[in-house]
Design a protein around this motif. Structure first.
Motif, PDB file in Angstrom:
ATOM      1  N   ASP A 199      86.619   9.264  33.497  1.00 34.30           N
ATOM      2  CA  ASP A 199      87.438   9.299  31.616  1.00 34.30           C
ATOM      3  C   ASP A 199      88.922  10.035  32.331  1.00 34.30           C
ATOM      4  N   GLY A 200      89.191  10.125  32.956  1.00 35.22           N
ATOM      5  CA  GLY A 200      90.645  10.637  33.337  1.00 35.22           C
ATOM      6  C   GLY A 200      90.854  11.864  33.638  1.00 35.22           C
ATOM      7  N   GLY A 237      87.838  24.796  26.979  1.00 31.59           N
ATOM      8  CA  GLY A 237      89.012  24.877  26.523  1.00 31.59           C
ATOM      9  C   GLY A 237      90.209  25.090  26.851  1.00 31.59           C
ATOM     10  N   SER A 238      90.625  26.270  27.131  1.00 30.03           N
ATOM     11  CA  SER A 238      91.240  26.822  28.376  1.00 30.03           C
ATOM     12  C   SER A 238      91.914  26.293  29.362  1.00 30.03           C
ATOM     13  N   ARG A 239      91.126  25.625  29.965  1.00 28.31           N
ATOM     14  CA  ARG A 239      91.682  24.671  30.828  1.00 28.31           C
ATOM     15  C   ARG A 239      91.842  22.994  30.350  1.00 28.31           C
ATOM     16  N   ILE A 240      91.239  22.836  29.526  1.00 29.27           N
ATOM     17  CA  ILE A 240      91.562  21.093  29.102  1.00 29.27           C
ATOM     18  C   ILE A 240      93.116  21.355  28.290  1.00 29.27           C
ATOM     19  N   THR A 241      93.162  22.637  27.077  1.00 34.56           N
ATOM     20  CA  THR A 241      93.868  22.192  26.386  1.00 34.56           C
ATOM     21  C   THR A 241      96.125  22.229  26.863  1.00 34.56           C
ATOM     22  N   THR A 242      95.817  23.356  28.265  1.00 31.92           N
ATOM     23  CA  THR A 242      96.975  23.262  29.076  1.00 31.92           C
ATOM     24  C   THR A 242      97.166  21.858  29.626  1.00 31.92           C
ATOM     25  N   GLN A 243      96.273  20.787  29.882  1.00 27.87           N
ATOM     26  CA  GLN A 243      96.688  19.937  30.799  1.00 27.87           C
ATOM     27  C   GLN A 243      97.876  18.727  30.501  1.00 27.87           C
ATOM     28  N   GLU A 244      98.367  17.831  30.879  1.00 27.41           N
ATOM     29  CA  GLU A 244      98.788  17.294  30.148  1.00 27.41           C
ATOM     30  C   GLU A 244      99.161  16.537  29.824  1.00 27.41           C
ATOM     31  N   GLN A 245      97.215  15.592  29.495  1.00 29.55           N
ATOM     32  CA  GLN A 245      97.243  14.437  29.157  1.00 29.55           C
ATOM     33  C   GLN A 245      96.227  15.056  27.931  1.00 29.55           C
ATOM     34  N   PHE A 246      96.502  16.369  27.120  1.00 31.85           N
ATOM     35  CA  PHE A 246      95.422  16.548  25.975  1.00 31.85           C
ATOM     36  C   PHE A 246      95.807  16.015  24.898  1.00 31.85           C
ATOM     37  N   LYS A 247      96.083  15.225  24.321  1.00 24.10           N
ATOM     38  CA  LYS A 247      96.172  15.064  22.297  1.00 24.10           C
ATOM     39  C   LYS A 247      98.084  14.807  22.610  1.00 24.10           C
ATOM     40  N   THR A 248      98.832  13.871  23.645  1.00 27.61           N
ATOM     41  CA  THR A 248      99.496  13.581  23.779  1.00 27.61           C
ATOM     42  C   THR A 248     101.191  13.677  22.595  1.00 27.61           C
ATOM     43  N   GLY A 249      99.571  12.302  22.175  1.00 22.57           N
ATOM     44  CA  GLY A 249     100.424  12.113  20.700  1.00 22.57           C
ATOM     45  C   GLY A 249     100.776  13.342  19.247  1.00 22.57           C
ATOM     46  N   ARG A 287     101.511  16.781  17.580  1.00 24.33           N
ATOM     47  CA  ARG A 287     103.139  17.539  18.030  1.00 24.33           C
ATOM     48  C   ARG A 287     103.076  18.969  19.273  1.00 24.33           C
ATOM     49  N   ALA A 288     103.589  19.792  19.264  1.00 26.05           N
ATOM     50  CA  ALA A 288     103.514  20.819  20.516  1.00 26.05           C
ATOM     51  C   ALA A 288     102.848  22.330  19.766  1.00 26.05           C
ATOM     52  N   GLU A 289     102.859  22.137  18.366  1.00 29.49           N
ATOM     53  CA  GLU A 289     102.609  23.454  16.798  1.00 29.49           C
ATOM     54  C   GLU A 289     101.264  22.993  17.335  1.00 29.49           C
ATOM     55  N   ILE A 290     100.369  21.733  16.923  1.00 24.90           N
ATOM     56  CA  ILE A 290      99.287  21.536  16.981  1.00 24.90           C
ATOM     57  C   ILE A 290      98.494  21.549  18.565  1.00 24.90           C
ATOM     58  N   ARG A 291      98.561  21.029  19.587  1.00 27.30           N
ATOM     59  CA  ARG A 291      98.487  21.920  20.375  1.00 27.30           C
ATOM     60  C   ARG A 291      98.434  22.647  21.330  1.00 27.30           C
ATOM     61  N   ASP A 292      99.829  24.135  20.781  1.00 25.87           N
ATOM     62  CA  ASP A 292      99.519  25.042  20.943  1.00 25.87           C
ATOM     63  C   ASP A 292      98.304  25.617  19.949  1.00 25.87           C
ATOM     64  N   ARG A 293      97.818  25.676  18.567  1.00 32.02           N
ATOM     65  CA  ARG A 293      96.654  25.683  18.014  1.00 32.02           C
ATOM     66  C   ARG A 293      95.639  25.799  18.509  1.00 32.02           C
TER      67      ARG A 293
END
Length: 632
Positions: A84-85, A547-559, A561-567
């Protein structure tokens, strides 16, 4: 004072059934025979006392009923990162497998296994860096930390020597208390497809026979996975950061589990408590969402005035709550039936406190949909004084005199808009806003009007602001030193609240004071950790390696906002310590080294070694499979 008639409460969605504040034995019959419930004489929303003396007391011990074994559920299909990428998750799994093999070599020699793990040009910084200094020493422990840059890298032989040293020390301790853990919290692919780096939380503990030793560090591990190699990668370099070592001054643990010695002589320890949550989960007569967490509350207090702390233990639905009176020898006597508090409703939290200022400890218990207030009668039993309707999914209670009238008031935390069938798992809903949920059950503030009568003042005091955030816990404290009690609320699925008390009216100032936090809030504790005279706040959240690994990857929630990704990234970090600056709060969690509380639930500031500095105790854990994922 005579005993009043028992109070029975109409359960939601169970007409005619007897989920009520009755003796445990009598209600157990009702639960097993649904057609034999009480008649519905009252149709109002407020619980109403029923006249009559009620059934005679029956045994509170679990009846010997033959129940079928609950078959194991079919495990759900799992995602496959290789298809799944999420190639970084494949790398993390492979690295974790190799680290597990390396971990075994700390306690068992295996030169061939080590050779298979290491690349020919492998280098390694010392596992115990040279720049280690003592930061704390008392009668119990010696704590050392890395305070200067590590030494120059060494080769494979130095790693073998370090492993051999641990094996020798642990053998002298008889092989007891041996444990090693690796948690891969970050994956960074290299410039080519053959290399990558993992950030790893490393923990090692063992006994030397004279002391217990713990090592903690962050490892940065470089890997090579060339096309000519086998399936698993090999280590090319290992760097050690943030090393610390704790050594006890004695061979035995600092604390011992004395549950069996304290409660083992009570029959319910063997027939109820000792069987554990897994035994009862498949046998509960009803199941709400919170039952899956296994977190009924407890309360400590001296209820009979003998100077010894007693224990009230909440239980899951269908199982009687238990009251243990402490005896001078440290054991306990189970007296819930004699004291009239062996209730079998779904109980989530309890408090012992003096609500009527008569010098003894009254009892408050949050049940499913109602908070029961019981008066301490002559330090010999409890009688129900009132029942306060509230949300059906209570999680915890907190008490303080918010209006400074000399009477303690009650704050009740609510979680899910539960349907009573355990189906309200919010995150499972496709439309659920995980990082900022606002559709939970409302919290309530009840003002103490005297004589154990209470009034719901949630709206009139301003506490209905931001009040549906899936709350787990609350803590009162005068953080701004203006003489009244302010309130911090830890919420699951998003932002927390800090309600400033302005003469009995509350305003949520969490965002403006920098104390809002974002995470899976489980508990909150106030304490002056730096002894500057101002109260600081520690919030327990959920740590997740995945969660620490996945949320730092470029393909995590690409669509997104950066603010939400940081959350989302913040959700996985763990616990938070907010320092009170006098003008607001600053997040000092990383500097203080207190983020890794695992899957944390309760937390408290406690001075464990009597040095006048508040230490932190964090209760953690969750249901896990036999095959540990290593995530928590």
């Amino acid at each position: 004072m005579g005993s009043p008639p028992p109070i029975r409460f109409r359960p939601r969605g169970l007409p005619g059934a007897g989920r009520a504040l009755l003796r445990a034995g009598a209600v157990a019959i009702t639960l097993l025979a649904p057609g034999c419930g009480e008649s519905e004489e009252n149709s109002g929303n407020t619980p109403t006392p029923e006249l009559g003396s009620g059934p005679p007391p029956l045994s509170t011990e679990a009846p010997q009923i033959s129940l079928p074994e609950v078959p194991p559920s079919t495990p759900p299909a799992q995602d496959d990162p290789s298809t799944d990428g999420w190639e970084t998750e494949v790398l993390a799994a492979n690295a974790g497998q190799q680290l597990k093999t390396l971990g075994n070599l700390f306690f068992k020699k295996g030169s061939a296994d080590l050779a298979a793990l290491l690349a020919p040009d492998f280098t390694c910084e010392p596992l115990v860096p040279s720049g280690v200094e003592t930061v704390l020493e008392d009668d119990l422990v010696l704590v050392e930390r890395q305070t200067s840059p590590t030494s120059a890298p060494v080769g494979r032989k130095e790693l073998e020597k370090a492993l051999a040293q641990v094996r020798q020390l642990s053998r002298s301790g008889g092989g007891n208390h041996q444990n090693i853990e690796f948690k891969v919290v970050g994956v960074s692919p290299g410039s080519t497809g053959d290399t990558f780096q993992t950030q790893v939380i490393f923990s090692l503990s063992f006994s030397t026979g004279e002391a217990l030793v713990e090592h903690h560090a962050t490892w940065l591990v470089d890997w090579n996975h060339g096309p000519g190699q086998a399936d698993l990668p090999t280590l090319t370099h290992l760097a050690v950061r943030d090393f610390s070592r704790t050594t006890t001054k004695r061979a035995t643990p600092l604390y011992s589990d004395v549950t069996a010695s304290a409660l083992g002589d009570t029959p319910c320890y063997h027939s109820q408590l000792g069987l554990g949550l897994n035994h009862w989960l498949g046998r509960l007569p009803v199941r709400a969402m919170l039952n899956r967490f296994g977190t009924p509350g407890l309360a400590l207090g001296d209820v009979n005035g003998d100077g010894l702390e007693d224990l009230y233990l909440c239980q899951e639905p269908g199982l009687p709550n238990r009251l243990f009176l402490q005896k001078p020898d440290g054991t306990a006597e189970e007296t819930s039936s004699a004291w009239g508090v062996d209730w079998i409703d779904d109980s989530r939290s309890a408090l012992f406190l003096d609500l009527d200022n008569d010098g003894d400890q009254d009892l408050v218990v949050a049940l499913y949909g109602v908070v029961v207030v019981a008066r301490n009668e002559d330090r010999k039993r409890f009688t129900v004084a009132t029942a306060l309707p509230c949300n059906p999914s209570t999680t915890s209670l907190a008490a303080a005199d918010y209006d400074r009238d000399g009477l303690l008031d009650l704050y009740v935390c609510g979680y899910a808009q539960d349907d009573g069938r355990g189906a309200s798992i919010g995150a499972a809903n496709d439309r659920f806003v995980y990082h900022d949920a606002r559709n939970g059950a409302p919290n309530s503030l009840f003002r103490n009007n005297g004589n154990l009568a209470f009034q719901d003042v949630t709206a009139t005091t301003g506490l209905d602001q931001n009040n549906r955030r899936w709350s787990f816990a609350a803590a009162w404290e005068d953080y701004d030193e203006d003489g009244d009690q302010d309130l911090y609320v830890a919420n699951d699925y998003g932002r927390n609240n800090l309600y400033r008390n302005d003469n009995g009216k509350f305003v949520d100032v969490a965002a403006s004071t920098g104390s809002e936090d974002v995470g899976g809030g489980m508990s909150a504790a106030w304490g002056d950790y730096d002894r500057d005279g101002r109260m600081d706040i520690y919030v327990a959240n959920m740590f997740s390696a995945a969660g620490s690994r996945i949320t730092t990857q470029e393909q995590f929630k690409t669509g997104t906002r950066a603010e939400i990704r940081d959350r989302f990234r913040r959700f996985a970090r763990g616990n938070t310590l907010f320092r009170n600056t006098g003008k607001g709060f600053e997040d000092v969690s990383v500097q203080a080294g207190v983020t890794l509380g695992r899957w944390a639930w309760s937390s408290n500031f406690v001075d464990l070694n009597n040095d006048a500095w508040p230490d932190l105790v964090v209760a953690n854990g969750y249901l896990s499979s036999e095959r540990d994922s290593g995530d928590l």
